[in-house]
Design an enzyme around this catalytic site. Structure first.
Site, PDB file in Angstrom:
ATOM      1  N   HIS A 274       0.846  -1.194   0.000  1.00  0.00           N
ATOM      2  CA  HIS A 274       0.000   0.000   0.000  1.00  0.00           C
ATOM      3  C   HIS A 274       0.879   1.241   0.000  1.00  0.00           C
ATOM      4  O   HIS A 274       1.925   1.256   0.629  1.00  0.00           O
ATOM      5  CB  HIS A 274      -0.918   0.021   1.235  1.00  0.00           C
ATOM      6  CG  HIS A 274      -2.103   0.891   1.036  1.00  0.00           C
ATOM      7  ND1 HIS A 274      -2.068   2.245   1.277  1.00  0.00           N
ATOM      8  CD2 HIS A 274      -3.347   0.620   0.578  1.00  0.00           C
ATOM      9  CE1 HIS A 274      -3.243   2.755   0.984  1.00  0.00           C
ATOM     10  NE2 HIS A 274      -4.038   1.797   0.552  1.00  0.00           N
ATOM     11  N   ASP A 325      -7.999  -5.228  -0.983  1.00  0.00           N
ATOM     12  CA  ASP A 325      -8.421  -6.031  -2.139  1.00  0.00           C
ATOM     13  C   ASP A 325      -8.119  -7.512  -2.001  1.00  0.00           C
ATOM     14  O   ASP A 325      -8.608  -8.312  -2.793  1.00  0.00           O
ATOM     15  CB  ASP A 325      -7.736  -5.497  -3.406  1.00  0.00           C
ATOM     16  CG  ASP A 325      -8.277  -4.145  -3.788  1.00  0.00           C
ATOM     17  OD1 ASP A 325      -9.506  -4.018  -3.843  1.00  0.00           O
ATOM     18  OD2 ASP A 325      -7.485  -3.213  -4.007  1.00  0.00           O
TER      19      ASP A 325
END
Ligand code: COA
Length: 389
Positions: A274, A325
């Site tokens: 991320h 996700d």
């Protein structure tokens, strides 16, 4: 190519050429909608962990748009306005039916939302008319799941199913996909996933929406920009890529070797890493828990088991942690959502955050227009075409 120092229109920063690639770490604006501090995500100051456990998506929509949790009357009012507006204009259904059968659903959503704007009764309102924008926001939020499920059904040669007035957004999403009365557990799982995906500070698609609105363009244009941005595999498109990877692996016993090889070949493992969270994405643990529970409940545990093996391996070997996700992929799959509709589900949730950011941008606007440091050639001249090599 000759690179010389260039006068950059009198802007010392642009002239100096200090570029933060990908705007990493750049604070571009003030916002009171959501915050990321360390590994804590809040919406309007309330931690995501609390909201995931206790709030419905409709409550979160209100929270993001109006800055506070709704009381009973306020929630009932928003609910009934969403339900009243849960009908697509017929030309939008016709458009969806005219799409090529192999259309990418995010492309279909982008086109359908753009056309929906032409039929919005407030289409002629001034772009920054806040009352008209609230009405447009309600219409778009109600329309997203109808469009997404209609695209999916039409692709499979089926008639779209109209929403039921007695169901929530999550309930209608499940119902409109296959026409079967949804069970409570499936509705709660989708509802929590919608809560978890609703907003995320200045992510790429939200930045697109705010950039569009900052030109005083209209809110439909902003949402269309945002849909196009969310589609990419480095953003919302990652959940589909995760499921395709799990299907490729296919067997729990092969998961560890598969991921080992992928890492050895320097492949990017979708659903990990991320830009902002370096110590873990706080949304992932909720999705992990739901993926495990739903897998057991539906008697289909292998996608979760594979995911857990991959998670352990990638975390230990690469120090990379799963993002929002990763476990949403196996969760949606056991819920029977078609893979190509995973990113559209993300959009059905993130529309709420995009809209909150558009409202905030209109309320205190300044054109978003950063600079670039020019590093191309200088002192060039026009060469007649016959003299060019
Ligand atoms: N798999 C393998 N390696 C990864 C990785 C992943 N998913 N994510 C990051 N890395 C590695 C990079 O290769 C890089 O290594 P290097 O320094 O040896 O080159 C390092 O970690 C830093 O990554 P970087 O790509 O610079 O971080 P970023 O902030 O630009 O990217 C993402 C963040 C999300 C784009 C990136 O982690 C990624 O592409 N993840 C997969 C896609 C995804 O899941 N997206 C959804 C985000 S919610």
């Amino acid at each position: 190519m000759s690179v010389e120092k260039v006068e950059a229109a009198g802007d010392p920063k642009a002239e100096e050429g200090k570029v933060e690639k990908g705007l990493e770490g750049v604070v571009a604006l003030e916002s009171s909608i959501s915050s990321i501090i360390g590994s804590t995500l809040t919406y309007r100051g309330i931690e995501i962990d609390e909201l995931a456990e206790k709030a419905t998506f409709e409550e979160v929509v209100y929270l993001l748009w109006f800055g506070k949790l709704p009381n009973r009357a306020e929630l009932a009012d928003l609910d009934s306005r969403l339900r009243e507006n849960s009908e697509l204009p017929e030309p939008v259904y016709q458009l969806i039916k005219s799409f090529p059968k192999d259309i990418i659903p995010m492309d279909g959503l982008r086109s359908a939302v753009s056309v929906l704007g032409h039929y919005d009764p407030d289409t002629a309102a001034k772009p920054d008319d806040s009352e008209a924008n609230l009405r447009k926001a309600i219409r778009m939020t109600a329309a997203f799941p109808i469009i997404v499920t209609a695209i999916e059904r039409v692709k499979n040669g089926l008639e779209p199913i109209k929403p039921r007035k007695d169901l929530s957004i999550a309930g209608n999403f499940v119902y409109m996909l296959d026409g079967v009365a949804p069970d409570r557990i499936a509705i709660r799982a989708i509802d929590t996933a919608l809560v978890l995906h609703a907003d995320h500070e200045l992510n790429a698609s939200t930045f697109s929406a705010r950039g569009t609105v900052s030109t005083l363009s209209d809110i439909y244009s902003a949402i269309v920009s945002a849909i196009g941005t969310l589609k990419g595999p480095l953003h919302g498109g990652a959940n589909e890529a995760v499921m395709k990877m799990l299907l490729k692996i296919d067997d729990v016993s092969k998961a560890q070797q598969w991921i080992k090889d992928a890492i050895a070949h320097k492949e990017k493992i979708m659903g990990f890493g991320h830009r902002v969270y370096k110590n873990g994405d706080p949304r992932a643990k909720h999705l992990r828990k739901m993926s495990e529970e739903l897998g057991k409940l539906k008697g289909e545990t292998r996608w979760f088991e594979m995911s857990a093996i991959i998670d352990d391996y990638v975390s230990n070997e690469k120090g990379l942690l799963p993002n929002v996700d990763f476990y949403s992929a196996s969760l949606y799959y056991v819920l029977g959502i078609p893979i190509e509709a995973f990113t559209p589900v993300f959009a059905c949730s993130r529309i709420s955050g995009w809209i909150a950011h558009c409202f905030e941008q209109y309320a205190d606007n300044r054109l978003i227009r950063p600079r670039a440091h020019y590093n191309g050639p200088i002192n060039q001249h026009y060469i007649p075409i016959e003299e060019r090599v």
